[in-house]
Write a protein that holds these residues in place. Structure first.
Motif, PDB file in Angstrom:
ATOM      1  N   SER A  82      33.844 -15.551  80.386  1.00 14.53           N
ATOM      2  CA  SER A  82      34.056 -14.423  81.312  1.00 14.53           C
ATOM      3  C   SER A  82      32.760 -13.685  81.601  1.00 14.53           C
ATOM      4  CB  SER A  82      35.091 -13.451  80.726  1.00 14.53           C
ATOM      5  OG  SER A  82      36.326 -14.084  80.580  1.00 14.53           O
ATOM      6  N   VAL A 113      39.071 -19.323  70.283  1.00 11.83           N
ATOM      7  CA  VAL A 113      39.515 -19.299  71.680  1.00 11.83           C
ATOM      8  C   VAL A 113      39.112 -17.982  72.347  1.00 11.83           C
ATOM      9  CG1 VAL A 113      41.536 -19.279  73.204  1.00 11.83           C
ATOM     10  CG2 VAL A 113      41.378 -20.959  71.354  1.00 11.83           C
ATOM     11  N   ARG A 114      39.415 -16.863  71.714  1.00  5.92           N
ATOM     12  CA  ARG A 114      39.095 -15.552  72.298  1.00  5.92           C
ATOM     13  C   ARG A 114      37.589 -15.395  72.505  1.00  5.92           C
ATOM     14  NH1 ARG A 114      40.974 -11.773  68.527  1.00  5.92           N
ATOM     15  NH2 ARG A 114      38.920 -11.904  67.613  1.00  5.92           N
ATOM     16  N   GLU A 115      36.810 -15.791  71.516  1.00  6.16           N
ATOM     17  CA  GLU A 115      35.355 -15.660  71.612  1.00  6.16           C
ATOM     18  C   GLU A 115      34.781 -16.550  72.721  1.00  6.16           C
ATOM     19  OE1 GLU A 115      36.668 -14.584  67.487  1.00  6.16           O
ATOM     20  OE2 GLU A 115      37.096 -16.217  68.869  1.00  6.16           O
ATOM     21  N   TRP A 136      36.433 -17.520  75.419  1.00  9.20           N
ATOM     22  CA  TRP A 136      36.814 -16.895  76.697  1.00  9.20           C
ATOM     23  C   TRP A 136      35.907 -15.709  77.017  1.00  9.20           C
ATOM     24  CZ3 TRP A 136      38.645 -18.552  80.853  1.00  9.20           C
ATOM     25  CH2 TRP A 136      39.653 -19.515  80.885  1.00  9.20           C
ATOM     26  N   GLN A 137      35.516 -14.949  75.999  1.00  7.34           N
ATOM     27  CA  GLN A 137      34.609 -13.820  76.229  1.00  7.34           C
ATOM     28  C   GLN A 137      33.267 -14.313  76.769  1.00  7.34           C
ATOM     29  OE1 GLN A 137      34.707 -11.998  72.350  1.00  7.34           O
ATOM     30  NE2 GLN A 137      36.309 -10.551  72.938  1.00  7.34           N
TER      31      GLN A 137
END
Length: 188
Positions: free
Chosen positions: A182, A174-176, A178-179
């Protein structure tokens, strides 16, 4: 995070006209697109999930933070629909992918257990030929052990793509993702 359903478009005239950047999600039926969208937005019922393939039959636009859109395209491969309906979906998707100026990134979603199928490879090649930026996401990593995951990711890499491992159940990736989103939205 604010995420809201905006429109379910069966033709280009219904696409949003505000020019906000768009991140499109493409993949075969049942690869986990809706679950991925729900996990990314933190909303369990933003995108409809179903065990029946082919439920997404239009292009669905979700406005995120009033700044950009997630765009859920119809899945391909397993839906039990007529050839005419399949052709209509293909024309709608091609129209979107070819002409949509606000499209910034196409996320091509694969089930890590299945890897590439001919339709996925054709879509990847088509996106590349038309200059569309593409991120390959390997979903359902939680369903495999580490050895099987490594084998699945390796098979995806053989086609010249570096997959982002993802699991809607565990939150892996998820974090990757979103990166990547973004960065893409801010670059243009």
């Amino acid at each position: 995070m604010t995420a809201e359903f905006v429109v379910s478009a069966g033709n280009p005239e219904k696409f949003p006209s505000d020019g906000l950047p768009e991140i499109a999600f493409l993949g075969r039926s049942n690869v986990g697109k809706s679950s991925l969208l729900n996990v990314l937005t933190g909303q369990k019922r933003l995108a409809f999930t179903s065990s029946t393939p082919g439920r997404t039959q239009t292009i669905n636009f979700y406005r995120i933070e009033r700044a950009f859109y997630f765009v859920d395209l119809p899945g391909y491969g397993y839906a039990r629909v007529s050839r005419e309906r399949t052709r209509q979906w293909q024309e709608l998707i091609e129209e979107y992918l070819l002409k949509r100026e606000s499209l910034r990134l196409a996320c091509l979603i694969l089930d890590i257990r299945r890897g590439w199928m001919e339709a996925d490879l054709n879509l990847k090649q088509w996106l590349e030929e038309h200059g569309r930026e593409c991120l390959v996401i390997a979903t359902k990593t939680d369903k495999l052990n580490q050895t099987e995951q490594a084998r699945g990711l390796g098979a995806i890499r053989q086609e010249g793509a570096e997959p982002l491992p993802f699991s809607a159940r565990t939150g892996r990736g998820v974090r990757e993702l979103w990166q990547a989103i973004s960065t893409t939205v801010q670059l243009r």
